[in-house]
Design an enzyme around this catalytic site. Structure first.
Site, short mmCIF file in Angstrom:
data_model
loop_
_atom_site.label_atom_id
_atom_site.label_comp_id
_atom_site.label_asym_id
_atom_site.label_seq_id
_atom_site.Cartn_x
_atom_site.Cartn_y
_atom_site.Cartn_z
N ASP A 182 -2.54 -14.55 -0.42
CA ASP A 182 -1.43 -13.93 -0.92
C ASP A 182 -0.66 -12.77 -0.03
OD1 ASP A 182 -3.05 -11.98 -1.46
OD2 ASP A 182 -3.51 -12.48 -3.47
N GLU A 198 1.72 -9.32 -4.10
CA GLU A 198 0.74 -10.62 -3.87
C GLU A 198 0.97 -11.66 -4.99
OE1 GLU A 198 -0.09 -7.42 -3.70
OE2 GLU A 198 -1.09 -7.26 -1.64
N HIS A 202 -9.27 2.36 4.30
CA HIS A 202 -8.01 1.57 5.00
C HIS A 202 -7.47 2.37 6.14
CE1 HIS A 202 -4.49 -0.84 4.87
NE2 HIS A 202 -5.32 -1.76 4.30
N GLU A 258 -7.52 -20.83 -0.99
CA GLU A 258 -7.43 -19.83 -2.18
C GLU A 258 -6.22 -19.87 -2.99
OE1 GLU A 258 -7.61 -15.23 -2.04
OE2 GLU A 258 -9.58 -15.78 -1.60
N HIS A 290 -6.63 0.54 -1.31
CA HIS A 290 -5.54 0.30 -0.51
C HIS A 290 -4.13 -0.39 -1.13
CE1 HIS A 290 -5.34 -4.18 -0.40
NE2 HIS A 290 -6.77 -4.01 -0.35
N ARG A 345 -0.75 -1.52 -2.50
CA ARG A 345 0.41 -1.09 -2.46
C ARG A 345 1.04 -0.62 -3.74
NH1 ARG A 345 2.09 -3.44 2.15
NH2 ARG A 345 3.95 -2.51 3.00
#
Ligand code: UD1
Ligand code: UDP
Length: 372
Positions: free
Chosen positions: A96, A132, A238, A118, A205, A207
């Site tokens: 994604d 995503e 990250h 996936e 991490h 967004r």
């Protein structure tokens, strides 16, 4: 000979696609082309080195502070020529990310069949995780093979109208990777530092968590650690500078936390296997920790991995400081609550997902355009 091209660009895609690259390369009937976008650089290269995979094409698109526009436009511009010259029979994308979406879109424009590895994970909240959930739904509209890791993911796809014969339940390729990473006599200097303390494993991490949510997450973690000197936290951070700034501000001078550089996937799985519990907003870690029976507090409002919640190993705690604090405290102070979550369960496959996908691609007898 059928030409299979794999396109990926970030750390988690690489971790889950490299076992597949290795399996596909064993098959005589398939020619394998590996194309990386370089959406991540160091974090991608770490994984490629671990699995000893050398890409045939590398777009090297990453730049500091890249936006969704930068990633999408740069991939579209770079991939067109490669698709036109390689002429793959099928392109495999994973999950994604923006790499996934942009590569699939390019394939659609050029009418190249797409295999989605996936496939079928859903929150059905288009803004969570962002972007995503949009990316994976968009790929499902145009993919011709859907490799779903679980029955639940397959059911999502069927409900959305994907033709049943395009959907295959394969397990998740991350479990394939895990067969080779976790070792009994494993050693790492960070484990010496942890010693007999309870090891708390942290990653963050997403967004949608950048900004205040992340500050709240870190504040809650710090408060709990300060009340529990028997805990030591290891946080492989990250590389996003926004994440690093927030972590430095909130956790920088806390002696119970070691913020370290991203670790190799081999180390990551061994840390997960040895931790007392994990706090994360990662997707992949929600699949890995249940296999080790390590409770996970998922610092997100939604999850596309309800299998781990149903198994009792994952608990969604959102990003509110008080809620994270209360849940983290409970797991440290209430043994029963901890034990209830600390049960090994692996709803994500048997470690043979790559073999299944390779079998389907090698022997697949239907015309994907007719089927899709
Ligand atoms: C991306 C994916 C996300 C996935 C995550 C895994 C999108 C939109 N997001 O998010 O789905 O969960 O990867 O980690 O596709 N950086 C480096 N070196 C690296 C990697 C990143 O310096 O090796 C820094 C760069 O400044 C970059 C920033 O991190 O601009 C963010 O990277 P980006 O790929 O845009 O987003 P992620 O948050 O990593
Ligand atoms: N991981 C790693 N090194 C680290 C942190 C994570 O190898 O320092 C691995 C972890 O085991 C999992 C994957 O990276 O397989 C998860 O990646 P990430 O959290 O970046 O992305 P997401 O899964 O949320 O998309």
């Amino acid at each position: 000979m059928k030409k299979v091209m794999l396109v990926f660009g970030t750390r988690p895609e690489a971790i889950k696609m490299c076992p597949l690259v290795k399996e596909l390369r064993k098959r005589n009937g398939l020619q394998v082309v590996v194309c990386v976008t370089g959406q991540h650089r160091h974090m991608l290269d770490q994984v490629l080195a671990t699995f000893d995979v050398v890409p045939d094409y590398d777009f090297s698109i990453m730049k500091q502070g890249q936006t969704l526009f930068d990633i999408t436009v740069n991939i579209l511009n770079s991939i067109r020529g490669v698709l036109e010259s390689v002429k793959p029979d099928i392109v495999l994308v994973h999950g994604d990310t923006s790499t996934t979406f942009a590569a699939a879109l390019a394939c659609f424009y050029l009418q190249v069949p797409i295999g989605h590895v996936e496939a079928g994970l859903r929150t059905y909240n288009i803004c969570s995780p962002y972007p995503e959930e949009f990316n994976r739904q968009a790929v499902s509209i145009i993919s011709t093979y859907n490799f779903a890791p679980t029955l639940l993911a397959a059911e999502n796809l069927t409900r959305e109208g994907r033709k049943p014969k395009t959907i295959y339940i394969t397990g998740n390729t991350v479990i394939d990777a895990m067969q080779h990473t976790v070792k009994k006599g494993y050693y790492h200097p960070e484990l010496d530092w942890v010693g007999d303390s309870k090891m708390i494993f942290i990653t963050a991490h997403r967004r949608e968590n950048l900004g205040m949510p992340m500050h709240h997450m870190f504040r809650a973690i710090r408060r709990v650690l300060e009340e529990h000197p028997e805990c030591k936290a290891v946080y492989p951070i990250h590389m996003n500078p926004v994440v690093r700034k927030a972590a430095e501000e909130e956790l920088g001078n806390c002696s119970q936390i070691h913020i370290i550089e991203p670790i190799e996937v081999f180390d990551c799985h061994n840390f997960e296997a040895r931790c007392h519990l994990c706090l994360t907003d990662s997707g992949g870690i929600q699949e890995e920790c249940p296999a080790f029976g390590r409770p996970v507090l998922v610092m997100r409002d939604t999850t596309e991995r309800p299998e781990g919640v149903a198994a009792g190993t994952l608990r969604l705690v959102g990003t509110n400081e008080e809620v994270i604090y209360q849940n983290f405290m409970e797991l440290l102070e209430d043994q029963k609550a901890y034990d209830k979550m600390a049960h090994a369960s692996n709803p994500y496959g048997d470690g043979h997902a790559s073999e299944r996908i390779a079998d389907i691609l090698e022997k697949g007898e239907y015309d994907p355009w007719m089927a899709g």
